[in-house]
Motif scaffolding. Structure first.
Motif, short mmCIF file in Angstrom:
data_model
loop_
_atom_site.label_atom_id
_atom_site.label_comp_id
_atom_site.label_asym_id
_atom_site.label_seq_id
_atom_site.Cartn_x
_atom_site.Cartn_y
_atom_site.Cartn_z
N VAL A 150 1.06 1.81 -5.77
CA VAL A 150 0.25 1.43 -4.60
C VAL A 150 -0.78 2.52 -4.28
CG1 VAL A 150 1.89 2.35 -2.87
CG2 VAL A 150 0.31 0.51 -2.24
N SER A 151 -0.41 3.78 -4.50
CA SER A 151 -1.33 4.89 -4.23
C SER A 151 -2.52 4.87 -5.18
CB SER A 151 -0.60 6.23 -4.36
OG SER A 151 -0.04 6.36 -5.65
N GLU A 152 -2.35 4.24 -6.36
CA GLU A 152 -3.43 4.11 -7.32
C GLU A 152 -4.28 2.88 -7.03
OE1 GLU A 152 -0.67 6.18 -10.78
OE2 GLU A 152 -0.92 4.00 -10.72
N LEU A 153 -3.63 1.81 -6.63
CA LEU A 153 -4.35 0.56 -6.35
C LEU A 153 -5.37 0.74 -5.24
CD1 LEU A 153 -4.00 -2.54 -7.33
CD2 LEU A 153 -3.21 -2.86 -4.99
N ILE A 154 -5.01 1.49 -4.21
CA ILE A 154 -5.92 1.64 -3.06
C ILE A 154 -7.14 2.49 -3.41
CG2 ILE A 154 -4.12 1.27 -1.33
CD1 ILE A 154 -3.94 4.26 -0.91
N LYS A 155 -7.09 3.18 -4.58
CA LYS A 155 -8.23 4.00 -5.01
C LYS A 155 -9.12 3.29 -6.02
CE LYS A 155 -5.58 8.23 -4.21
NZ LYS A 155 -4.78 9.29 -4.86
N LEU A 156 -8.73 2.09 -6.43
CA LEU A 156 -9.54 1.33 -7.38
C LEU A 156 -10.90 0.99 -6.78
CD1 LEU A 156 -7.16 -1.26 -9.05
CD2 LEU A 156 -8.60 0.39 -10.23
#
Length: 265
Positions: free
Chosen positions: A125-131
């Motif tokens: 989730v921490s990566e998805l929000i930075k997409l």
């Protein structure tokens, strides 16, 4: 850190425990900020790389530090210690497809793509929000850890093409991919809560509809289609292939189905 060390020693902790807590907190502070998003990212990192007992030891350390700094509201929940011979609380492929289709049918395309990106990329989730929109255009997102390691998050062609059509309709050509109603990047907590809301709306088990569940689903589906556990370890960002081996296990529901089919004596 000296004040925190004194705080721990006053608590009557064993010397080994104090050293372990200090090590864990120093590692966290060297690689993360004290925000809920970073704390959740840290927990994901621990879950991906350590056994539950070690995860809880590290969480206990950071929770002690947060309480020491009057930030009790940021403390993290511990994980279940018992090791079970099956994967728990993982969304089924059928429920994943149902949720994805239901959101699309209701013209809720943003959340349709949130679910699709989770299931098709294995993103935390921490990566998805930075997409960003730009990542969709090139087809991948390079993630650099603060330790200097790089992991590439690939966006499959089918997802990339569908998402690009949505972005064209929205007339969006740059910036963060998933925004909230204030046009700000959506938060990890916001995603987790909204997924629970949609689980209730579509009458799915709320215990299996959470961000990390889709990461587990991605791993299981990948191994079922392409049995290369070393490649999966790289894609997931696992430091040890032993961590990835859990995805060779069946869920309890799958085990039951196999027993029902096979055992007739």
């Amino acid at each position: 850190m000296k004040d925190f060390e004194l705080y721990l020693r006053k608590g009557g902790l064993a010397e080994n425990t104090v050293r372990s807590y200090l090590y864990g907190v120093r590692f966290f502070l060297a690689n993360y900020e004290v925000t809920m998003e970073d704390l959740l990212e840290y927990k994901s990192y621990l879950l991906d790389n350590f056994k539950p007992k070690t995860v809880n030891l590290r969480l206990q350390a950071i929770n002690k530090y947060l309480i020491f700094n009057d930030q009790k509201e940021l403390t993290l929940k511990f994980v279940k210690i018992q090791q079970k011979p099956f994967l728990e609380d993982v969304i089924s492929h059928a429920d994943y497809l149902f949720l994805k289709r239901s959101l699309k049918k209701d013209n809720n395309l943003k959340w349709h793509f949130v679910v699709w990106f989770f299931g098709a990329t294995g993103a935390r989730v921490s990566e998805l929000i930075k997409l960003k929109v730009e990542h969709v255009e090139v087809g991948y997102f390079d993630i650099y850890s603060k330790g200097g390691k790089m992991r590439r998050l690939y966006i499959p062609k089918k997802l990339r093409n569908s998402c690009q059509k949505w972005l064209d309709i929205e007339n969006r050509h740059s910036g963060y991919l998933f925004l909230n109603k204030f046009n700000q990047p959506i938060t990890a907590r916001g995603i987790a809560q909204q997924l629970k809301n949609y689980a209730v709306k579509y009458q799915l088990n709320t215990k299996v509809v959470y961000p990390h569940s889709f990461r587990h689903l991605f791993a299981k589906n990948f191994l079922a289609k392409y049995n290369d556990i070393a490649l999966l370890a790289d894609l997931m960002g696992h430091e040890s292939i032993e961590t990835t081996r859990i995805y060779l296990r069946k869920t309890a529901t799958e085990q039951q189905a196999i027993i029902d089919k096979v055992v007739n004596w």
